[in-house]
Design an enzyme around this catalytic site. Structure first.
Site, PDB file in Angstrom:
ATOM      1  N   ASP A 107      -6.430 -10.734  12.426  1.00  0.00           N
ATOM      2  CA  ASP A 107      -6.922  -9.391  12.415  1.00  0.00           C
ATOM      3  C   ASP A 107      -7.632  -8.779  11.026  1.00  0.00           C
ATOM      4  O   ASP A 107      -6.742  -9.037   9.611  1.00  0.00           O
ATOM      5  CB  ASP A 107      -6.097  -8.293  12.702  1.00  0.00           C
ATOM      6  CG  ASP A 107      -7.057  -6.722  12.608  1.00  0.00           C
ATOM      7  OD1 ASP A 107      -8.184  -6.864  12.523  1.00  0.00           O
ATOM      8  OD2 ASP A 107      -6.239  -5.800  13.297  1.00  0.00           O
TER       9      ASP A 107
ATOM     10  N   HIS B 292      -0.765   7.098   4.637  1.00  0.00           N
ATOM     11  CA  HIS B 292      -1.584   7.373   6.194  1.00  0.00           C
ATOM     12  C   HIS B 292      -0.912   8.184   7.593  1.00  0.00           C
ATOM     13  O   HIS B 292      -1.592   8.290   8.321  1.00  0.00           O
ATOM     14  CB  HIS B 292      -2.784   6.394   6.474  1.00  0.00           C
ATOM     15  CG  HIS B 292      -3.778   5.924   4.972  1.00  0.00           C
ATOM     16  ND1 HIS B 292      -4.659   6.862   5.080  1.00  0.00           N
ATOM     17  CD2 HIS B 292      -3.680   4.930   4.892  1.00  0.00           C
ATOM     18  CE1 HIS B 292      -5.581   6.184   4.149  1.00  0.00           C
ATOM     19  NE2 HIS B 292      -4.716   4.945   3.855  1.00  0.00           N
TER      20      HIS B 292
HETATM   21  N1  Q9C Z   1     -12.941  -0.499   9.559  1.00  0.00           N
HETATM   22  C1  Q9C Z   1      -3.702   1.498   2.995  1.00  0.00           C
HETATM   23  O1  Q9C Z   1      -4.552   1.317   1.744  1.00  0.00           O
HETATM   24  N2  Q9C Z   1      -9.956  -0.246   6.903  1.00  0.00           N
HETATM   25  N3  Q9C Z   1      -4.492   1.466   3.807  1.00  0.00           N
HETATM   26  C2  Q9C Z   1     -10.296   0.185   8.121  1.00  0.00           C
HETATM   27  C3  Q9C Z   1     -12.645   0.545   8.422  1.00  0.00           C
HETATM   28  C4  Q9C Z   1      -8.088   0.305   6.771  1.00  0.00           C
HETATM   29  C5  Q9C Z   1      -5.812   1.295   3.907  1.00  0.00           C
HETATM   30  C6  Q9C Z   1     -11.403  -0.374   7.638  1.00  0.00           C
HETATM   31  C7  Q9C Z   1      -7.704   0.387   5.424  1.00  0.00           C
HETATM   32  C8  Q9C Z   1      -5.958   1.344   4.980  1.00  0.00           C
HETATM   33  C9  Q9C Z   1      -2.527   2.147   2.068  1.00  0.00           C
HETATM   34 ZN    ZN Z   2      -5.314   2.690   0.354  1.00  0.00          ZN
END
Ligand code: Q9C
Ligand code: ZN
Length: 813
Positions: free
Chosen positions: A20, A135
Site C-alpha cells: 500500500d 487524525h
Molecule cells: N491520497 C500523519 O501525518 N495520506 N498522517 C493521504 C491521500 C495520508 C498522514 C493521501 C496521510 C496521513 C499523522
Molecule cells: Zn502529518
C-alpha cells in the site's frame, strides 16, 4: 528537573503487512532513526528516559467509544487478510496484530509525559511514539492514527490534574481534524493547527480545515486553523505564523500546559508536506512555545516521513527543550505572499474572539497612516478574502494537484531536497558549526552578583579586558572616565569577546547608570569590529543611538522608550513602551521579533537603560525571546542599581528557563496599537516579517522605497541555509578562498537550488559574496592572532563603510 524522553521499543513492532504505497511511509524506522540521531548527538543521554506504559482502557475512554476500543482489542487475533479488510474501512489506515499494543503505548507515553511535567519531575519533554494520533476520532481510525494520543493527554490533564487551560499546537503538516472534532466546543482547550490545504484539495480535503472554522458554541474562537494554500512554505512563513497568529492568542489564553502535536512532515524533504522549513526551524518554534505556561511543553510525535529530515528536526526540538542555544534560522526571512494571505484570513476569522487581534490590521486606527495620504487601505473585514478559489466538498477530494517537475513536488525537487537535507546533516554533524559553547551563561554583575544565588552552571566572570584596551575604547566618553565605569566596561568587553569567540553563549553585565549609554555605544562598536556581521541592539529606556554610528545595515537600533513611534531609517526605530500587558506583547511579537528575525543578527545586545520602565517579567520575556534570532548570542546590559531580582530572572532565562508570567492580559491602548500600526506601515515594505496581510498595506507611506527594499536585504545576506558568521574563520563575502570551510560554505549555498528551484541569484558568486561590503574585519572567529585589537581603530566602522549605498533590490520570485 530537565527534559523527559518517553519511548518504548515495542512501538516499532507494528508495520504494514501488504502492499500500500499510501501507508508504507509510516514505518518503524521513523522511531529507530530518530532515536539513533538523538543518541549520536548525545541528546538522548541528557534526557530523563522514561519507558512508555500502555494507556488503560479507561484512559482511552476519555476520547474513544468503548465499541471502538473493543474493535481494536479484537485486531490482535486477526490474520493478515482480515486486518487488510478491516483497514479498508478507514481512510489511510493499516492494522497489524501489534497495532493495539503499540497504540496503547503511544497514548500511554503521552500520558506519562504529561504526568512527569505536571508533577514537576521534569520541565518539559518529548514522547517518541507511533502510531501517531491527531487524525483519530472518537470511533474512527484515520491517516495512520489509531488513538488520539494528544487529545487523550489533554483530557487527562484536565481530569486528573485539574487544568483549566490547555494549548495544543499542531505543527504536523496535516490538519489534525480528530483533535479539532474532540475539542471543538470546549473553551478550555485552544487548538491551533497549520496544514497544507491548497484550497481544500489536499488530504483530508475538509471544508472545516479552513480558517473560518473557529469552533462551536462555547468553544468559538478556540479552534484556530491556518491553511497553507501553496507548498514550499519555509522558515519565514512558520515564524510569521507564530508571531502574528499563534503567540498573540496563546498569551491572551494564558495556558497552563502546552501540548505539541509534533509532526515533522512540515519539514523540508518530507514527501507528504512538500514544505521547506529546515530542521532548526523546529528548535525556534519550540523556543517560542517555551515562554508559555511556565515552560511546561509536552511534545508528542505525529507525522514525519523523511527519515533524515525527521531525525534532524527531532534533535533540534530536543536541543531547544533542553534549553541549549539553537542554531540561527537560515535562508530568506521573507514570508510568501500566499502565507501572508493565509495569515490575514485566520486573523480576520479570529479577530471577533481575541482582544489581541483587534485594533490591529482590521480596525480603523492603523489606517490613518495610509489613508490620510490617499492610499488604498486593506485588511478590512468586509473585503473578500484574497484566496477565492472554491473549496472542494469533502466528498470530491481530487488528486492533490500534481505540479510541474521543476516545482516542489516534482521528482527533481525531491531528489534535490533529499540531497540538501543530507548535505545539511553532514555539515551539522561533522563540522559542528553550532557547537554548544562550553559556558551557556556568564555573569559579570560586580555589586549585584553578591546578592545572587547563581545556578551551578552559570559562570561568574572574573576576567576583564586588558586595561589599555578598555581605556582606548573609553577615551571618547566622558561618562567612562570614572574608575567604576571603566572597571565595568572592562568586564563587558571581556564578556562580549567570550560571546563572539563562541566560548560563552550569553551573558549579563552591569554598569553604573550614568555610564549606561556610553557602555552600550562601546559594546556596539566593539561587537561590530570584533566579528559580528549584524548586530541587533534593543535599547530600553533613555538611551540614544550613538550619533556617528554608520547606518550601513550592520546594526539595527531599536529603542523602546516613552516617546513617539518613529522609524528614522530602516535600521533606526523607536517605539513607546506600552503600559498594558497586551500592548507590551504586541510590541514584542508584532515589532521587535519580526525585525529581529528579519535582520538575522549574529549578536543581540539588550540594554536596560535609565528609566527603562520594564517590569521584571517583561524584561525576562524580552530576553528569552531574543535568544532565538542570533542563535543564543545575547548580551544583556543592566544598571548596577538594578535589583538582584531583575538580574536573577534575566540570568535564568538566558540559561534557558521559562520567564515568569506577565500577569493578567490587559488590552493594548489605542495609542499603542496606533504606534505599532504606524511603524508597520512605514517599515513593512522593507521588513517583510512585519506584514500580516497578503497585499500591500500603505506601501507608499514607507520611506526609502526602492533604495533599501527588504528584497535587497535578503540579497545582501544571500540564502545560505547555515546563515552567516557561523563558520570559524570565514563568513559571507570571504568565501572565495580555497580553504575547506569556504568550500563547504559554497557547497551549502548551493542548497539554494532546492530552496527556490531555478532561482539563479541564489547561487554562490552572486549575491552571497557581496555582503558585507567593504573591508570589514570579518575574521574575529578563529585564531587569536587574527583578531585585530581595537587600539588600532576604536571608533566604529572604517570610513569606507559609512554612507555606503545599498545594493539594488532583488525581487523574491
Ligand atoms: N491520497 C500523519 O501525518 N495520506 N498522517 C493521504 C491521500 C495520508 C498522514 C493521501 C496521510 C496521513 C499523522
Ligand atoms: Zn502529518
Amino acid at each position: 528537573m530537565g527534559t523527559a524522553l518517553v519511548y518504548h521499543e515495542d512501538m516499532t513492532a507494528a508495520r504494514l503487512l501488504w502492499d500500500d504505497p499510501e501507508c508504507e511511509i509510516e514505518c518503524p524506522e521513523r522511531l529507530t532513526t530518530a532515536l539513533e540521531s538523538l543518541q549520536q548527538r548525545g541528546l538522548e543521554q541528557r534526557c530523563l528516559r522514561l519507558a512508555a506504559r500502555e494507556a488503560s482502557e479507561e484512559e482511552l475512554g476519555l476520547v474513544h467509544s468503548p465499541e471502538y476500543v473493543a474493535m481494536l482489542r479484537g485486531t490482535q487475533a486477526l490474520g493478515t487478510r482480515e486486518l487488510q479488510a478491516l483497514s479498508g474501512q478507514y481512510d489511510a489506515i493499516y492494522f497489524h496484530p501489534n497495532t493495539f499494543h503499540c497504540a496503547r503505548l503511544a497514548a500511554g507515553a503521552a500520558l506519562q509525559l504529561v504526568d512527569a511535567v505536571l508533577t514537576g519531575a521534569v520541565h518539559n519533554g518529548l514522547a517518541l511514539v507511533r502510531p501517531p494520533g491527531h487524525h483519530s476520532q472518537r470511533a474512527a481510525a484515520n491517516g495512520f492514527c489509531v488513538f488520539n494520543n494528544v487529545a487523550i493527554a489533554a483530557k487527562h490533564a484536565k481530569q486528573k490534574h485539574g487544568l483549566h487551560r490547555i494549548l495544543i499546537v499542531d505543527w504536523d503538516i496535516h490538519h489534525g481534524q480528530g483533535i479539532q472534532y474532540i475539542f471543538e466546543d470546549d473553551p478550555s482547550v485552544l487548538y491551533f493547527s497549520w496544514h497544507r490545504y491548497e484550497h481544500g484539495r489536499f488530504w483530508p480535503c475538509l471544508r472545516e480545515s479552513d480558517a473560518d472554522a473557529v469552533g462551536q458554541g462555547q468553544g468559538r474562537g478556540f479552534t484556530v486553523n491556518l491553511p497553507w494554500n501553496q507548498v514550499g512554505m519555509g522558515n519565514a512563513d512558520y515564524v510569521a505564523a507564530f508571531l502574528h497568529v499563534l503567540l498573540p492568542l496563546a498569551f491572551e489564553f494564558d495556558p497552563e500546559l502546552v501540548l505539541v502535536a509534533a509532526g515533522f512532515d512540515s519539514a523540508v524533504g518530507d514527501p507528504e508536506g512538500q514544505m521547506q522549513a529546515t530542521p532548526e526551524c523546529f528548535a525556534h518554534l519550540t523556543q517560542l512555545l517555551q515562554v508559555l505556561a511556565g515552560g511546561r511543553v509536552c511534545a508528542v510525535l505525529e507525522g514525519g516521513y523523511h527519515l533524515e529530515s525527521l531525525s534532524q528536526s527531532v534533535c533540534m526540538m530536543v536541543q531547544a527543550l533542553l534549553g541549549d542555544p539553537v542554531p540561527p534560522l537560515s535562508g530568506c526571512m521573507e514570508p510568501h505572499r500566499s502565507a501572508l494571505e493565509s495569515i490575514q484570513s485566520v486573523r480576520a476569522a479570529q479577530a471577533p474572539h481575541w482582544m489581541s487581534l483587534q485594533e490591529q490590521g482590521h480596525c480603523g486606527l492603523g489606517w490613518e497612516v495610509g489613508s490620510h495620504l490617499g492610499l488604498p487601505v486593506s485588511g478590512s473585514n468586509s473585503e473578500p478574502p484574497l484566496d477565492v478559489a472554491p473549496v472542494l466538498s469533502p466528498s470530491t477530494g481530487s488528486p492533490e494537484g500534481r505540479l510541474s517537475p521543476l516545482l516542489p513536488g516534482g521528482p527533481e525537487f525531491k531528489a534535490a531536497a533529499a540531497q540538501a537535507v543530507a548535505a545539511l546533516s553532514s555539515l551539522l554533524d561533522q563540522l559542528r558549526l553550532h557547537p554548544t559553547p562550553s559556558v551557556r551563561t556568564a555573569v559579570a554583575l560586580t555589586a549585584l552578583d553578591a546578592a545572587l544565588l547563581l545556578p551551578p552552571d552559570v559562570l561568574h566572570q572574573e576576567g576583564s579586558a586588558p586595561q589599555e584596551e578598555t581605556q582606548v575604547w573609553a577615551r571618547p566618553h566622558e561618562a567612562l572616565a570614572q574608575d567604576k565605569a571603566l572597571t565595568a566596561l572592562g568586564k563587558v568587553l571581556y564578556l562580549l569577546d567570550g560571546i563572539l569567540d563562541g566560548q560563552v553563549s550569553s551573558g549579563i553585565a552591569a554598569t553604573p547608570a550614568p555610564a549606561a549609554a556610553a557602555t552600550l555605544d562601546v559594546a556596539i562598536r566593539c561587537g561590530l569590529s570584533h566579528g559580528a556581521q549584524r548586530l541587533l541592539c534593543v535599547a530600553v529606556g533613555q538611551l540614544d543611538r550613538p550619533l556617528d554610528l554608520a547606518d550601513d545595515g550592520r546594526n539595527l537600533w531599536l529603542n523602546i522608550r516613552g516617546k513617539e513611534a518613529a522609524a528614522l531609517s530602516m535600521f533606526h526605530v523607536s517605539m513607546p513602551l506600552p503600559e498594558t500587558t497586551g500592548g507590551f506583547l504586541s510590541c514584542v511579537l508584532a515589532l521587535v521579533l519580526p525585525l529581529a528575525y528579519g535582520f538575522q543578527p549574529d549578536l543581540v545586545l539588550v540594554a536596560l537603560g535609565p528609566a527603562h520602565g520594564l517590569q521584571n517579567p517583561q524584561a525576562a520575556l524580552l530576553a528569552a525571546l531574543l535568544r532565538g534570532p542570533a542563535g543564543g548570542r545575547v548580551l544583556v546590559l543592566v544598571e548596577e542599581e538594578s535589583t538582584p531580582q531583575l538580574a536573577g530572572v534575566l540570568v535564568r532565562v538566558l540559561r534557558g528557563e521559562a520567564p515568569p508570567s506577565l500577569g493578567p492580559f490587559s488590552r493594548a491602548s489605542p495609542e499603542d496599537m496606533q504606534a505599532l500600526e504606524h511603524l508597520r506601515g512605514q517599515l513593512g515594505p522593507q521588513w517583510k516579517m512585519l506584514q500580516v496581510a497578503g497585499e500591500a498595506t500603505g506601501q507608499g507611506s514607507g520611506w526609502m522605497l526602492g533604495a533599501l527594499g527588504t528584497s535587497c536585504f535578503r540579497a545582501l545576506r544571500g540564502d545560505c541555509p547555515l546563515g552567516s558568521g557561523v563558520l570559524p574563520g570565514t563568513a559571507h563575502g570571504s568565501a572565495r578562498g580555497p580553504s575547506t570551510s569556504s568550500q563547504l560554505l559554497l557547497q551549502c549555498c548551493d542548497l539554494g537550488a532546492w530552496r527556490r528551484p531555478g532561482w539563479k541569484s541564489l547561487h554562490p558568486g552572486t549575491d552571497t559574496t557581496t555582503w558585507p561590503p567593504g573591508p570589514v574585519n570579518r575574521h574575529r572567529h578563529g585564531s587569536p592572532a587574527a583578531v585585530s585589537r581595537p587600539a588600532l581603530r576604536p571608533l566604529g566602522a572604517p570610513a569606507a563603510l559609512r554612507g555606503r549605498p545599498a545594493l539594488p533590490p532583488t525581487p523574491r520570485q
